[in-house]
Design a protein around this motif. Structure first.
Motif, PDB file in Angstrom:
ATOM      1  N   LEU A  43       2.156 -10.400  -1.205  1.00  0.00           N
ATOM      2  CA  LEU A  43       2.986 -11.509  -1.664  1.00  0.00           C
ATOM      3  C   LEU A  43       2.127 -12.439  -2.499  1.00  0.00           C
ATOM      4  N   GLU A  44       2.573 -12.735  -3.726  1.00  0.00           N
ATOM      5  CA  GLU A  44       1.819 -13.585  -4.637  1.00  0.00           C
ATOM      6  C   GLU A  44       2.579 -14.882  -4.890  1.00  0.00           C
ATOM      7  N   VAL A  45       1.823 -15.967  -4.953  1.00  0.00           N
ATOM      8  CA  VAL A  45       2.382 -17.282  -5.275  1.00  0.00           C
ATOM      9  C   VAL A  45       1.566 -17.866  -6.419  1.00  0.00           C
ATOM     10  N   HIS A  46       2.224 -18.193  -7.517  1.00  0.00           N
ATOM     11  CA  HIS A  46       1.570 -18.756  -8.699  1.00  0.00           C
ATOM     12  C   HIS A  46       2.038 -20.199  -8.873  1.00  0.00           C
ATOM     13  N   LEU A  47       1.119 -21.131  -8.847  1.00  0.00           N
ATOM     14  CA  LEU A  47       1.457 -22.552  -8.952  1.00  0.00           C
ATOM     15  C   LEU A  47       0.779 -23.190 -10.160  1.00  0.00           C
ATOM     16  N   VAL A  66      -3.073 -22.330  -9.866  1.00  0.00           N
ATOM     17  CA  VAL A  66      -3.514 -21.854  -8.555  1.00  0.00           C
ATOM     18  C   VAL A  66      -2.727 -20.597  -8.199  1.00  0.00           C
ATOM     19  N   HIS A  67      -3.437 -19.585  -7.710  1.00  0.00           N
ATOM     20  CA  HIS A  67      -2.816 -18.314  -7.390  1.00  0.00           C
ATOM     21  C   HIS A  67      -3.240 -17.893  -5.990  1.00  0.00           C
ATOM     22  N   PHE A  68      -2.244 -17.593  -5.138  1.00  0.00           N
ATOM     23  CA  PHE A  68      -2.501 -17.066  -3.801  1.00  0.00           C
ATOM     24  C   PHE A  68      -1.934 -15.647  -3.717  1.00  0.00           C
ATOM     25  N   ALA A  69      -2.660 -14.760  -3.049  1.00  0.00           N
ATOM     26  CA  ALA A  69      -2.176 -13.403  -2.812  1.00  0.00           C
ATOM     27  C   ALA A  69      -2.550 -13.013  -1.391  1.00  0.00           C
ATOM     28  N   GLY A  70      -1.546 -12.721  -0.584  1.00  0.00           N
ATOM     29  CA  GLY A  70      -1.765 -12.290   0.789  1.00  0.00           C
ATOM     30  C   GLY A  70      -1.297 -10.858   0.971  1.00  0.00           C
ATOM     31  N   THR A  71      -2.142 -10.008   1.549  1.00  0.00           N
ATOM     32  CA  THR A  71      -1.861  -8.584   1.690  1.00  0.00           C
ATOM     33  C   THR A  71      -1.861  -8.188   3.153  1.00  0.00           C
ATOM     34  N   LEU A  72      -0.840  -7.421   3.541  1.00  0.00           N
ATOM     35  CA  LEU A  72      -0.780  -6.785   4.851  1.00  0.00           C
ATOM     36  C   LEU A  72      -0.615  -5.288   4.630  1.00  0.00           C
ATOM     37  N   GLY A  73      -1.402  -4.495   5.357  1.00  0.00           N
ATOM     38  CA  GLY A  73      -1.327  -3.066   5.175  1.00  0.00           C
ATOM     39  C   GLY A  73      -1.516  -2.299   6.461  1.00  0.00           C
ATOM     40  N   GLN A  74      -1.419  -0.999   6.349  1.00  0.00           N
ATOM     41  CA  GLN A  74      -1.632  -0.144   7.509  1.00  0.00           C
ATOM     42  C   GLN A  74      -3.054  -0.290   8.041  1.00  0.00           C
ATOM     43  N   TYR A  75      -3.231   0.105   9.286  1.00  0.00           N
ATOM     44  CA  TYR A  75      -4.524   0.054   9.971  1.00  0.00           C
ATOM     45  C   TYR A  75      -5.070  -1.370  10.018  1.00  0.00           C
ATOM     46  N   ARG A  76      -4.148  -2.314  10.217  1.00  0.00           N
ATOM     47  CA  ARG A  76      -4.470  -3.739  10.376  1.00  0.00           C
ATOM     48  C   ARG A  76      -5.215  -4.315   9.180  1.00  0.00           C
ATOM     49  N   GLN A  77      -4.909  -3.814   8.026  1.00  0.00           N
ATOM     50  CA  GLN A  77      -5.514  -4.344   6.816  1.00  0.00           C
ATOM     51  C   GLN A  77      -4.897  -5.697   6.492  1.00  0.00           C
ATOM     52  N   GLY A 103       5.787 -13.349  -6.550  1.00  0.00           N
ATOM     53  CA  GLY A 103       5.662 -11.942  -6.889  1.00  0.00           C
ATOM     54  C   GLY A 103       5.480 -11.114  -5.634  1.00  0.00           C
ATOM     55  N   LEU A 104       5.909  -9.866  -5.719  1.00  0.00           N
ATOM     56  CA  LEU A 104       5.777  -8.934  -4.596  1.00  0.00           C
ATOM     57  C   LEU A 104       5.276  -7.607  -5.149  1.00  0.00           C
ATOM     58  N   ARG A 105       4.250  -7.049  -4.484  1.00  0.00           N
ATOM     59  CA  ARG A 105       3.658  -5.812  -4.995  1.00  0.00           C
ATOM     60  C   ARG A 105       3.421  -4.830  -3.853  1.00  0.00           C
ATOM     61  N   LEU A 106       3.888  -3.604  -4.040  1.00  0.00           N
ATOM     62  CA  LEU A 106       3.668  -2.525  -3.083  1.00  0.00           C
ATOM     63  C   LEU A 106       2.643  -1.567  -3.652  1.00  0.00           C
ATOM     64  N   GLU A 107       1.588  -1.261  -2.855  1.00  0.00           N
ATOM     65  CA  GLU A 107       0.552  -0.327  -3.276  1.00  0.00           C
ATOM     66  C   GLU A 107       0.443   0.797  -2.256  1.00  0.00           C
ATOM     67  N   VAL A 108       0.288   2.007  -2.758  1.00  0.00           N
ATOM     68  CA  VAL A 108       0.107   3.171  -1.891  1.00  0.00           C
ATOM     69  C   VAL A 108      -1.095   3.956  -2.396  1.00  0.00           C
ATOM     70  N   ARG A 109      -2.104   4.098  -1.538  1.00  0.00           N
ATOM     71  CA  ARG A 109      -3.276   4.916  -1.857  1.00  0.00           C
ATOM     72  C   ARG A 109      -3.069   6.312  -1.296  1.00  0.00           C
ATOM     73  N   ASN A 110      -3.581   7.307  -1.994  1.00  0.00           N
ATOM     74  CA  ASN A 110      -3.447   8.702  -1.568  1.00  0.00           C
ATOM     75  C   ASN A 110      -1.980   9.005  -1.251  1.00  0.00           C
ATOM     76  N   LEU A 111      -1.158   8.838  -2.262  1.00  0.00           N
ATOM     77  CA  LEU A 111       0.285   8.960  -2.115  1.00  0.00           C
ATOM     78  C   LEU A 111       0.713  10.284  -1.499  1.00  0.00           C
ATOM     79  N   LEU A 112       0.007  11.361  -1.800  1.00  0.00           N
ATOM     80  CA  LEU A 112       0.365  12.690  -1.303  1.00  0.00           C
ATOM     81  C   LEU A 112      -0.232  12.976   0.067  1.00  0.00           C
ATOM     82  N   ASP A 113      -0.957  12.006   0.640  1.00  0.00           N
ATOM     83  CA  ASP A 113      -1.573  12.140   1.961  1.00  0.00           C
ATOM     84  C   ASP A 113      -2.469  13.376   2.039  1.00  0.00           C
ATOM     85  N   SER A 114      -3.318  13.549   1.037  1.00  0.00           N
ATOM     86  CA  SER A 114      -4.246  14.685   1.021  1.00  0.00           C
ATOM     87  C   SER A 114      -5.320  14.513   2.095  1.00  0.00           C
ATOM     88  N   ARG A 115      -5.682  15.605   2.744  1.00  0.00           N
ATOM     89  CA  ARG A 115      -6.831  15.614   3.644  1.00  0.00           C
ATOM     90  C   ARG A 115      -8.056  15.965   2.803  1.00  0.00           C
TER      91      ARG A 115
END
Length: 651
Positions: free
Chosen positions: A647-651, A131-142, A597-609
């Motif tokens: 945050l990932e939980v592997h059981l 069993v695998h759980f993954a919960g994500t919190l991000g900017q803009y109330r993601q 497990g813990l994972r950080l993701e960044v989209r559009n790292l350079l903040d391009s317009r």
């Protein structure tokens, strides 16, 4: 062979394994598509609408030129109210996609309707048992929660659920969705395999529309503004597939599949504001579809002229029953003031195909063909409502047509061994089915025919695989969607050509890299003008690295880092204009120890317009401004830098 790679029959066929798909941030099924060489996916109308696809010089709109399949379930919707071949992949949970098989071009007999620029098939499976759980919190109330269950050793037996919502990075970008996918695979006595796949999906989303370039320059709008407030929609999809794989001793294997899909869409769009009507140009479109289908495929080896021949045969049928409508609504209160479409139709496609491959030493010859018969019954309740000619009770009509296509190829191995360089030449006829409502009584259903050819080379090895191909496609009577009039515009014959190259490398344990580049050219032969909106230059790099690190927590700790880089060259626009070039960089970093497990993701790292889509047409979003038909630049804003933590939980 490189892991997950099937035996290719043309230079540009490619399989993307899970390690490549994990190299860069992927929070949706369309993110997975962006790893395909040369493919661009644009999201210009909110989180819940099908993306606009570009491949090999084709502006495939929302799916009319790319055949999409998810573990045997067809995704493209025939004669859809919003776009021909409408293909919404948002129901797919990206964590359960095990691999993606891509056939660019139309060179295989198994490729069917909408396989013009290519075909994409997603195979499903869960990588880890338990069993695998993954919960994500991000900017803009993601917020996103994914749970998967794999009870045994077989990755093809699993259940997965996804819940997600967000406010979005600007006005009119909120969404909420839920998806369930479950598959069971059982291997019985004598090699018999049975499979069942089911799922349900629902979403509600807002859409920002477009921003006029001149409004941005004068400060009337900002970069992330919404054009009108009522755009967005709802979607649901429910599906079931039952399959059986029958081995026959010495006589190959036979696969049988039955599938059913129920889907509905309600979509509100307003691309032109108040240009057409002072009450507003907004359109609400609905499309409710029921799909029933069956297919049979047989593969075996035979001997012909004293030579071994691999033979593949296929039969299938699909029936679509669709009800659709289109109404204009007032921007002031959202009420309807004009009905434009109220129709229902059934569209039945019956097909058969055959393909054989004969080995002649280092040479191999491939020859195949495909036949598709299409029958359509349409009832249009709003057709010919002028009482001078008709009584306003609507109009029924039927049509029928047949498309025949040839497939052929030749290959030559430069040396012995499975990892030798191989040279290929391929030819194939592809097709699009027509829009049902456009057909008249007794008409021979006019398929759009596409003739494609390719020459190239490839090498598949243990640590790396490389491909290079030169391609060309001729479309007899092409068309594209024009936002000005909200319909398709025929252009006559078009030609596309280009070159594509890709590389998959695993030079050291834990390191994976997928690099690709495509240059394409597309134009109308009668006028020698470039087709608008296609992507002439696409370059992509996905690089990932994973290794155990004892100093970060002891034995069993894994550290991973990855990046996805994308470059899109300027796209041609109407009236000899060009879009801006785009460069995007995504990155991720993960740490796992045991069950956590813990994972950080960044989209559009350079903040391009950056502008996800750019268009040129006339509009009037201020109802008090004077009417004008002068074309103007419009764009849909791409996302700014967005970070999320999982945050990932592997059981």
């Amino acid at each position: 062979m490189v892991r997950g790679t099937r035996t290719a029959r043309s230079a540009s066929e490619v399989t993307l394994g899970r390690d490549i798909l994990d190299a860069a941030p992927r929070s949706s099924a369309v993110d997975l598509l962006r790893a395909i060489p040369g493919l661009v996916a644009s999201q210009h109308s909110g989180e819940g609408k099908a993306h606009q696809l570009f491949l090999r010089g084709f502006d495939a709109l929302h799916g009319q030129d790319v055949e999409l399949d998810v573990a045997g379930l067809p995704v493209n919707e025939v004669s859809h109210i919003h776009a021909l071949g409408y293909a919404d992949l948002n129901f797919v949970i990206p964590e359960v996609v095990q691999s993606i098989e891509v056939t660019e071009g139309s060179y295989r007999a198994s490729q069917g309707d909408f396989a013009v620029a290519g075909s994409v098939r997603m195979d499903l499976g869960v990588k880890e048992q338990g069993v695998h759980f993954a919960g994500t919190l991000g900017q803009y109330r993601q917020r996103r929660l994914v749970a998967t269950v794999r009870p045994g050793d077989d990755p093809g037996t699993f259940a997965a659920v996804e819940l997600g919502e967000g406010k979005g990075y600007g006005t009119q970008r909120g969404y909420g969705r839920a998806s369930l996918l479950a598959q069971a695979t059982a291997r019985l006595a004598d090699g018999l395999t049975v499979r069942a796949l089911g799922g349900s999906y629902v979403t509600r989303f807002d859409s920002p529309g477009v921003v006029r370039e001149d409004d941005l320059l004068t400060g009337t709008s900002d970069f992330f503004s919404a054009s009108t407030p009522r755009q967005g929609g709802t979607v649901s999809r429910h599906q079931l597939l039952l399959g059986v794989d029958l081995p026959r001793a010495g006589k190959g294997r036979t696969k049988l599949e039955l599938f059913g899909i129920i889907s509905d869409l309600r979509l509100r769009n307003n691309f032109t504001g108040y240009r057409v009507d002072d009450r507003g140009d907004g359109l609400e479109q609905t499309n409710d579809a029921t799909v029933l289908g069956a297919r049979a495929e047989h593969r075996r080896s035979v001997t012909a002229f004293g030579r071994p021949v691999t033979l593949e045969l296929g039969l299938g049928a699909r029936r679509d029953g669709v009800e659709q409508s289109q109404r204009r609504y007032r921007e002031s209160d959202g009420t309807f003031f004009s009905d434009e479409i109220d129709a229902r139709f059934t569209q039945t496609n019956v097909w058969g195909w055959a393909e054989g491959r004969m080995a002649l030493g280092r040479w191999a010859l491939r020859l195949g063909g495909r036949a598709d018969a299409l029958g359509v019954e349409v009832f249009d309740a709003l057709a010919f409502r002028d009482p001078r000619f008709y009584d306003g009770q609507g109009y029924s009509r039927s049509a029928f047509g047949v498309h025949l296509g040839a497939k052929a190829g030749v290959e030559y191995a430069l040396s012995d061994g499975a990892d030798a360089w191989r040279l290929f030449a391929s030819y194939g006829d592809g097709f699009r089915s027509p829009q049902a409502r456009s057909l008249s009584e007794g008409e021979r259903a006019p398929f759009v025919s596409v003739h494609g050819a390719e020459v190239g080379a490839r090498k598949d090895g243990e640590r790396w695989a490389a491909q290079l191909s030169v391609f060309g496609s001729q479309v007899e009577n092409d068309f594209f969607f024009d936002h000005t009039v909200g319909t398709t515009v025929y252009t006559g014959e078009t030609l596309r050509s280009g070159v594509t190259a890709s590389l998959q490398a695993r030079p050291l344990p834990g390191i994976v890299a997928a690099l690709s580049g495509t240059v394409a050219h597309a134009y109308v032969t009668a006028t020698d003008t470039l087709l608008p909106y296609f992507a002439p230059l696409v370059a992509r790099a996905d690089i990932g690295w994973e290794r155990p690190v004892e100093w970060l927590g002891g034995e069993g700790t894994l550290f991973s880092i990855g990046t996805g880089l994308t470059f899109l060259g300027p796209r041609p626009l109407p009236f000899d204009e060009r879009s801006q070039a785009v460069f995007l960089a995504d990155a991720e970093m993960g740490l796992r120890r045991g069950e956590l497990g813990l994972r950080l993701e960044v989209r559009n790292l350079l903040d391009s317009r950056w502008r996800d889509g750019e268009f040129v047409y006339s509009s009037r979003f201020n109802p008090s401004a004077p009417a004008s038909l002068v074309p103007a630049r419009h764009f849909t804003a791409g996302s700014p830098r967005m970070a999320s933590l999982t945050l990932e939980v592997h059981l």
